[in-house]
Design an enzyme around this catalytic site. Sequence first.
Site, short mmCIF file in Angstrom:
data_model
loop_
_atom_site.label_atom_id
_atom_site.label_comp_id
_atom_site.label_asym_id
_atom_site.label_seq_id
_atom_site.Cartn_x
_atom_site.Cartn_y
_atom_site.Cartn_z
CE1 TYR A 167 13.40 -5.37 3.09
CE2 TYR A 167 11.03 -5.37 3.46
CZ TYR A 167 12.23 -4.69 3.36
OH TYR A 167 12.26 -3.32 3.51
P1 NAD Z 1 17.20 1.14 -2.57
O1 NAD Z 1 17.51 -0.25 -3.01
O2 NAD Z 1 16.84 2.14 -3.60
O3 NAD Z 1 18.42 1.71 -1.69
C1 NAD Z 1 19.19 0.89 -0.84
C2 NAD Z 1 20.66 1.14 -1.15
O4 NAD Z 1 21.45 0.40 -0.21
C3 NAD Z 1 21.07 0.67 -2.55
O5 NAD Z 1 21.57 1.76 -3.31
C4 NAD Z 1 22.13 -0.39 -2.28
O6 NAD Z 1 23.19 -0.40 -3.22
C5 NAD Z 1 22.62 -0.01 -0.90
N1 NAD Z 1 23.24 -1.15 -0.20
C6 NAD Z 1 22.69 -2.37 0.01
N2 NAD Z 1 23.57 -3.15 0.66
C7 NAD Z 1 24.67 -2.40 0.89
C8 NAD Z 1 25.92 -2.66 1.51
N3 NAD Z 1 26.21 -3.87 2.02
N4 NAD Z 1 26.84 -1.67 1.54
C9 NAD Z 1 26.58 -0.45 1.00
N5 NAD Z 1 25.42 -0.16 0.39
C10 NAD Z 1 24.47 -1.13 0.34
O7 NAD Z 1 16.02 0.99 -1.47
P2 NAD Z 1 15.04 2.09 -0.86
O8 NAD Z 1 13.69 1.83 -1.36
O9 NAD Z 1 15.65 3.43 -0.98
O10 NAD Z 1 15.07 1.64 0.68
C11 NAD Z 1 16.03 2.17 1.57
C12 NAD Z 1 15.88 1.49 2.93
O11 NAD Z 1 14.56 1.71 3.44
C13 NAD Z 1 16.08 -0.02 2.89
O12 NAD Z 1 16.76 -0.39 4.09
C14 NAD Z 1 14.66 -0.56 2.90
O13 NAD Z 1 14.59 -1.85 3.50
C15 NAD Z 1 13.94 0.47 3.74
N6 NAD Z 1 12.52 0.60 3.45
C16 NAD Z 1 12.11 1.04 2.21
C17 NAD Z 1 10.76 1.21 1.97
C18 NAD Z 1 10.24 1.68 0.65
O14 NAD Z 1 9.02 1.74 0.48
N7 NAD Z 1 11.10 2.04 -0.31
C19 NAD Z 1 9.82 0.93 2.99
C20 NAD Z 1 10.28 0.44 4.21
C21 NAD Z 1 11.63 0.32 4.44
C1 UGA Z 2 7.38 -1.89 -0.01
C2 UGA Z 2 8.90 -1.95 -0.27
O1 UGA Z 2 9.15 -2.59 -1.51
C3 UGA Z 2 9.61 -2.69 0.85
O2 UGA Z 2 11.00 -2.57 0.64
C4 UGA Z 2 9.20 -2.03 2.15
O3 UGA Z 2 9.84 -2.60 3.23
C5 UGA Z 2 7.70 -2.12 2.33
O4 UGA Z 2 7.10 -1.37 1.27
C6 UGA Z 2 7.24 -1.50 3.62
O5 UGA Z 2 6.25 -0.78 3.67
O6 UGA Z 2 7.85 -1.79 4.65
P1 UGA Z 2 5.39 -3.41 -0.68
O7 UGA Z 2 4.34 -2.87 0.22
O8 UGA Z 2 5.33 -4.84 -1.07
O9 UGA Z 2 6.85 -3.20 -0.11
O10 UGA Z 2 5.36 -2.42 -1.94
P2 UGA Z 2 5.32 -2.71 -3.50
O11 UGA Z 2 6.53 -3.45 -3.89
O12 UGA Z 2 5.02 -1.42 -4.15
O13 UGA Z 2 4.04 -3.69 -3.63
C7 UGA Z 2 2.74 -3.27 -3.20
C8 UGA Z 2 1.73 -4.28 -3.66
O14 UGA Z 2 1.70 -4.28 -5.10
C9 UGA Z 2 2.03 -5.72 -3.25
O15 UGA Z 2 0.83 -6.36 -2.86
C10 UGA Z 2 2.55 -6.37 -4.53
O16 UGA Z 2 2.29 -7.75 -4.61
C11 UGA Z 2 1.81 -5.61 -5.59
N1 UGA Z 2 2.52 -5.58 -6.89
C12 UGA Z 2 3.81 -5.14 -6.95
C13 UGA Z 2 1.85 -5.97 -8.03
O17 UGA Z 2 0.68 -6.35 -7.98
N2 UGA Z 2 2.51 -5.93 -9.23
C14 UGA Z 2 3.80 -5.51 -9.34
O18 UGA Z 2 4.35 -5.48 -10.47
C15 UGA Z 2 4.47 -5.10 -8.17
#
Ligand code: NAD
Ligand code: UGA
Length: 317
Positions: free
Chosen positions: A145
């Site tokens: 990822y």
């Molecule tokens: P999410 O899965 O809730 O939202 C992503 C959306 O993108 C989904 O609704 C999905 O259907 C859409 N999508 C995926 N592929 C697509 C495509 N080919 N065409 C059209 N739509 C498409 O995820 P999120 O948590 O809201 O994350 C949003 C973005 O931020 C992602 O790019 C993720 O990598 C990035 N990000 C999220 C976090 C986090 O903590 N949530 C942290 C770092 C980066």
């Molecule tokens: C999150 C988002 O899921 C990613 O899409 C994003 O890119 C990333 O943040 C980011 O900061 O860039 P992550 O930090 O792994 O990734 O967040 P969580 O999915 O909430 O996991 C946090 C920690 O909790 C990880 O160590 C994971 O292993 C742990 N975890 C998660 C558990 O112990 N149990 C669970 O059921 C889920």
Amino acid sequence: MVTGAAGFIGSHLAHTLVQAGAVVVGVDRRDPATDRTAAANLSVLRGLPGYMHVTADLLSCAIDPLLVDANAVFHLAGIPGVRPSWGPRFGEYLASNVLATHRVMDAVTRMGVTRLVAASSSSVYGPTDGGASVETDRPQPSSPYAVTKLAEEQLCLAHSTQAHCPTSVVALRYFTVYGPRQRPDMFTHRALTAALTGQPLRLYGDGHQRRDFTYIDDAVTATIAAATIPTASGVINVGGGSSASLLDVINIANSLAGREIQVHQENPRSGDVLTTRANPDRAHELLGWQPQVDIHNGMRAHMQALAAEPATYGRAA
Ligand code: NAD
Ligand code: UGA
């Protein structure tokens, strides 16, 4: 235009933009008519006059017509999540995070869009010594990822350097965003759900992993600022400033719910890093942004949202 508008961050962003008076085209491949999560995420936007939703896959749809009159694109569409990126789903990560992004950059170039804000990720840094990551640190992504997110941001930046490209790119490296409508695979959602329902929580590792948790409203504020600042293309950390371990999150969830979560400890998962921590200086300097919501207040708001909508957001994640 907001891509990924049916997702967690995208739906909040689109809503805040519309509330501020912007006209927003939201694009997502999840169809709210058939996808419960998309419908729930988009419910706040339904019927708002400034919002138009398009169900389309950025891998194949015609993007140019969606960009007529667009002065900024927020590219949040993508496949998130560290752990499922090992194995057979990697092709989906590559397709949505890299190939679709390439199509979006070609389209914004053709259509003369002047700013694209891309959703990058703290995961591009990989393992650290526990200190704060600076944007100039050498990325060492440790999951498939994270490799695709690094490729995505660098691809956007590469497009922006082309002489014929009118688009400047700000790639935001979000650090673990949480709050209402957070994806149900994420830890904060799961810990709060376990606290509300009494269902057990699976903890991958010993719980000493630390994250720079970022509350959704803060992430949205930084994202909107990134659309308008006069800056050259580049990357910016968006970290919430609340460094907390998973055990801290469990303790906060326990105290909010007034009950002890049953924790089932499992092995650590591949690709997870021990610590993420953002150096906030560039975000402060360029975006004029600093996070406002600490982990206690943020988790309280997140729990209230889950408690209010148990059927919608699903407790058995
Ligand atoms: P999410 O899965 O809730 O939202 C992503 C959306 O993108 C989904 O609704 C999905 O259907 C859409 N999508 C995926 N592929 C697509 C495509 N080919 N065409 C059209 N739509 C498409 O995820 P999120 O948590 O809201 O994350 C949003 C973005 O931020 C992602 O790019 C993720 O990598 C990035 N990000 C999220 C976090 C986090 O903590 N949530 C942290 C770092 C980066
Ligand atoms: C999150 C988002 O899921 C990613 O899409 C994003 O890119 C990333 O943040 C980011 O900061 O860039 P992550 O930090 O792994 O990734 O967040 P969580 O999915 O909430 O996991 C946090 C920690 O909790 C990880 O160590 C994971 O292993 C742990 N975890 C998660 C558990 O112990 N149990 C669970 O059921 C889920």
